[in-house]
Design an enzyme around this catalytic site. Sequence first.
Site, PDB file in Angstrom:
ATOM      1  N   ASP A   1       4.943   2.834 -10.237  1.00  0.00           N
ATOM      2  CA  ASP A   1       4.247   3.562  -8.877  1.00  0.00           C
ATOM      3  C   ASP A   1       5.284   4.737  -8.652  1.00  0.00           C
ATOM      4  O   ASP A   1       6.584   4.851  -9.072  1.00  0.00           O
ATOM      5  CB  ASP A   1       4.488   2.529  -7.729  1.00  0.00           C
TER       6      ASP A   1
ATOM      7  N   CYS B   1      -1.140   2.551  -9.670  1.00  0.00           N
ATOM      8  CA  CYS B   1      -2.136   2.565  -8.763  1.00  0.00           C
ATOM      9  C   CYS B   1      -2.528   4.097  -8.436  1.00  0.00           C
ATOM     10  O   CYS B   1      -3.525   4.128  -7.946  1.00  0.00           O
ATOM     11  CB  CYS B   1      -1.477   2.086  -7.401  1.00  0.00           C
TER      12      CYS B   1
ATOM     13  N   ARG C   1     -11.184  -0.323  -8.050  1.00  0.00           N
ATOM     14  CA  ARG C   1     -11.038  -0.250  -6.487  1.00  0.00           C
ATOM     15  C   ARG C   1     -12.508  -0.367  -5.683  1.00  0.00           C
ATOM     16  O   ARG C   1     -12.502  -1.195  -4.896  1.00  0.00           O
ATOM     17  CB  ARG C   1     -10.323   0.703  -6.060  1.00  0.00           C
TER      18      ARG C   1
ATOM     19  N   GLN D   1      -5.178  -2.882  -3.566  1.00  0.00           N
ATOM     20  CA  GLN D   1      -4.878  -2.399  -4.998  1.00  0.00           C
ATOM     21  C   GLN D   1      -4.552  -3.353  -5.842  1.00  0.00           C
ATOM     22  O   GLN D   1      -5.056  -3.185  -7.162  1.00  0.00           O
ATOM     23  CB  GLN D   1      -3.602  -1.223  -4.701  1.00  0.00           C
TER      24      GLN D   1
ATOM     25  N   HIS E   1      -0.042  -3.749  -0.262  1.00  0.00           N
ATOM     26  CA  HIS E   1      -1.353  -3.078  -0.646  1.00  0.00           C
ATOM     27  C   HIS E   1      -2.175  -4.146  -1.601  1.00  0.00           C
ATOM     28  O   HIS E   1      -2.369  -3.713  -2.576  1.00  0.00           O
ATOM     29  CB  HIS E   1      -0.917  -2.009  -1.707  1.00  0.00           C
TER      30      HIS E   1
ATOM     31  N   ARG F   1      -5.181   2.020   7.444  1.00  0.00           N
ATOM     32  CA  ARG F   1      -4.066   2.388   6.560  1.00  0.00           C
ATOM     33  C   ARG F   1      -3.056   2.911   7.592  1.00  0.00           C
ATOM     34  O   ARG F   1      -3.336   3.893   8.181  1.00  0.00           O
ATOM     35  CB  ARG F   1      -4.654   3.286   5.636  1.00  0.00           C
TER      36      ARG F   1
HETATM   37  N1  NVA Z   1       3.600   3.173  -2.648  1.00  0.00           N
HETATM   38  C1  NVA Z   1       2.829   4.227  -2.645  1.00  0.00           C
HETATM   39  C2  NVA Z   1       1.356   3.762  -3.115  1.00  0.00           C
HETATM   40  C3  NVA Z   1       0.561   4.746  -2.913  1.00  0.00           C
HETATM   41  C4  NVA Z   1      -1.247   4.345  -3.358  1.00  0.00           C
HETATM   42  C5  NVA Z   1       2.900   4.665  -1.185  1.00  0.00           C
HETATM   43  O1  NVA Z   1       2.930   3.753  -0.401  1.00  0.00           O
HETATM   44  O2  NVA Z   1       2.672   5.815  -1.004  1.00  0.00           O
HETATM   45  N1   CP Z   2      -3.930   3.789  -5.137  1.00  0.00           N
HETATM   46  C1   CP Z   2      -4.371   4.317  -3.749  1.00  0.00           C
HETATM   47  O1   CP Z   2      -4.172   3.671  -2.796  1.00  0.00           O
HETATM   48  O2   CP Z   2      -4.780   5.533  -3.695  1.00  0.00           O
HETATM   49  P1   CP Z   2      -5.043   6.366  -2.425  1.00  0.00           P
HETATM   50  O3   CP Z   2      -3.711   6.658  -1.785  1.00  0.00           O
HETATM   51  O4   CP Z   2      -5.583   7.817  -3.115  1.00  0.00           O
HETATM   52  O5   CP Z   2      -5.949   5.700  -1.559  1.00  0.00           O
END
Ligand code: NVA
Ligand code: CP
Length: 307
Positions: free
Chosen positions: A226, A266, A294, A132, A129, A102
Amino acid sequence: MKDLLTIFDLTKADLEALIKRALELKQAYKRGERYTPLSGKTLVLIFDKASTRTRVSFEAGMNQLGGASVFLSSADSQVGRGEPVKDTARVISGYADGVVVRTFGHEIVEEFAKFSTIPTINGLTDEHHPCQILADVMTIVEKKGLQENFAGLGELKVSWIGDGNNMANSWIEASALCGFELSIACPSGYCPDKGLVSFAKERGANLKICVGVEEAAGNADVLNTDVWASMGQESEDAERRKDFEGFQINKELLELAKPDAMVLHCLPAHRGEEITGDVIDGKNSAVWDQAENRLHIQKAILEKLLT
Ligand code: NVA
Ligand code: CP
């Protein structure tokens, strides 16, 4: 297939097989069956950004499949002190059987995949992502009863209200594989990347880009949103709050969608910004199933890539 970096690493058949398998694994787990094909295997999670769902669902999934996991944050590893990605990738390949990364730029996860000899899974980048979105499509299939005939996915209207971000990009790619109409409403200046959109269109995505919020939500089967500011965009928070005003899933917008429309997010969510509390906690919301899925979809991914 060695890695899962974007939805486009999958064929339509791969996506359907993963979802079918995830639904089977979910049922087996709920029946209390033990299934440990990854016994003796190790998954490493290298995270440069915060996480609740991705981390816990991968670690729990690996444990349920009989394997072990090691979590490495950039704050307490050499990654955060500037050790080159390609060196880390080669070293971790000698210890583990798979890795979830990540991070910020998508090129980082691509470099990791290039230099590792073990499967690399994208656990979120600034651009994509995929895990997700696979859980999200699984939730649609499960709750709309489409597992016997995935073709039903192609008849749905999915709407995206908000930022043209990593989630939106992965939804765009999913439209090409699943055939649903994806209607995207973003404030001006926040529409998804044009190159990604045209590539997805060439591959069959059915996209309506940057329509109005009401047009996107009208008659929708699935309403999606989101956060307005993603991880890494914290300094733009105040400006984005102004720019995204009106790009909210609320009771009025939900009324424009089909009566049985499913609301997805998400998570984490900001109640009162991109979604209201009554909607996320209301009867159309599927966000808790979505979050739970998930675990199951990632178990299917781990089983496919690590065995
Ligand atoms: N678009 C958000 C998704 C978090 C799961 C981010 O990248 O922070
Ligand atoms: N939706 C998602 O990826 O959540 P986290 O940021 O908690 O992993």
